[in-house]
Design a protein around this motif. Structure first.
Motif, short mmCIF file in Angstrom:
data_model
loop_
_atom_site.label_atom_id
_atom_site.label_comp_id
_atom_site.label_asym_id
_atom_site.label_seq_id
_atom_site.Cartn_x
_atom_site.Cartn_y
_atom_site.Cartn_z
N ASP A 157 0.87 -1.07 0.13
CA ASP A 157 0.10 -0.03 -0.11
C ASP A 157 0.78 1.44 0.11
O ASP A 157 0.50 2.29 0.27
N GLN A 160 -0.39 3.88 -2.50
CA GLN A 160 -1.98 4.18 -2.67
C GLN A 160 -2.34 5.91 -2.95
O GLN A 160 -1.42 6.55 -2.56
N PRO A 161 -3.02 6.05 -3.97
CA PRO A 161 -4.22 5.11 -4.09
C PRO A 161 -4.13 4.16 -5.20
O PRO A 161 -5.29 3.43 -5.30
N PRO A 163 -3.81 0.66 -6.09
CA PRO A 163 -3.99 -0.61 -4.97
C PRO A 163 -3.08 -1.65 -5.04
O PRO A 163 -2.20 -1.79 -5.92
N ASP A 164 -3.09 -2.25 -4.09
CA ASP A 164 -2.19 -3.52 -4.02
C ASP A 164 -2.59 -4.51 -5.02
O ASP A 164 -3.76 -4.74 -5.26
N ASN A 216 2.18 6.97 0.00
CA ASN A 216 1.68 6.92 1.34
C ASN A 216 2.62 7.49 2.52
O ASN A 216 3.67 7.06 2.43
#
Length: 247
Positions: A157, A160-161, A163-164, A216
């Motif tokens: 993450d 993010q945004p 996604p994983d 992040n």
């Protein structure tokens, strides 16, 4: 030509043993097949390929001319240290190797997809034409056909945004010196099994490093040395099965 590379075999064996490596470990680290390395160490191969010379030079940080012309086993520890620490650093990435590519029936470059199951092996097989040829191919509208494009899996993450479990589409950067600050890139490291997707600040001209940081903010930035990097790919877009979170 044979006289010119008289010291290659001895220097290759000396540097490998000095670093405490087996032939297989050196083969994995440089992506040169073990059989080719063994033939060069034994002197059976008197004219090693240019790309092999560059890979060995880059890995040990010893200039090619010294690998060919000098008996490194006769150097003192201080002389070897000076040689290693004063070798010019390639901040462009242009001299590390030639990127293998594949083409279709129209002689256009294929776009390769690195699936999750091949992710761990990519850092070892990135310069192996057979490995690259075995990767699945993909095509999407709107991507530049004249550029070298690959799609890489990313996990976690930290970006993010995005996604994983997404797959990042990226364009090969053949000159690292043009990478600007906060450029999202896929970075492939030589001795790591993971593929990094980060924002890149190019500090190579200052201290020979790249500063990598995440979208992040809970993840701290970190630096990697230029000689640890094998490939840089500039972000174009990503593919995901996950719907983005509502803002």
């Amino acid at each position: 030509m044979d006289q010119l590379i008289f010291h290659w075999a001895g220097n290759l064996r000396f540097l490998r043993k000095r670093k405490g490596l087996t032939q297989q470990q050196l083969a994995d680290a440089t992506t040169i097949k073990k059989g080719r390395l063994a033939a060069q160490e034994s002197g059976k191969t008197r004219n090693p390929r240019m790309e092999d010379q560059v890979r060995i030079s880059t890995y040990f940080n010893i200039p090619v001319d010294h690998l060919i012309k000098s008996d490194l086993s006769a150097f003192t520890a201080e002389q070897l240290y000076e040689l290693e620490t004063t070798a010019p650093l390639d901040i462009t990435g242009k001299h590390i190797r030639v990127l293998p590519i594949t083409v279709n029936s129209d002689n256009e470059e294929n776009m390769e997809f690195v699936p999750v199951k091949a992710k761990a092996g990519y850092s070892r097989g990135f310069s192996d034409p057979e490995f690259i040829a075995s990767l699945p191919k993909f095509s999407l509208p709107g991507l530049p056909r004249e550029k070298t494009i690959r799609m890489f899996p990313v996990s976690g993450d930290s970006m993010q945004p995005i996604p994983d479990g997404s797959h990042v589409i990226a364009q090969y950067v053949d000159d690292w010196s043009v990478v600007k600050s906060d450029t999202p890139c896929v970075v492939v490291l030589k001795d790591e099994e993971d593929i990094l997707f980060k924002l890149v600040d190019n500090t190579m001209k200052l201290d020979g490093t790249l500063r990598l940081h995440s979208l992040n903010p809970t993840y701290k930035p970190f630096k990697v040395n230029a000689n640890e990097v094998s490939e840089i790919w500039k972000f174009i877009g990503y593919v995901s099965r996950e719907m983005p979170a509502a803002s």
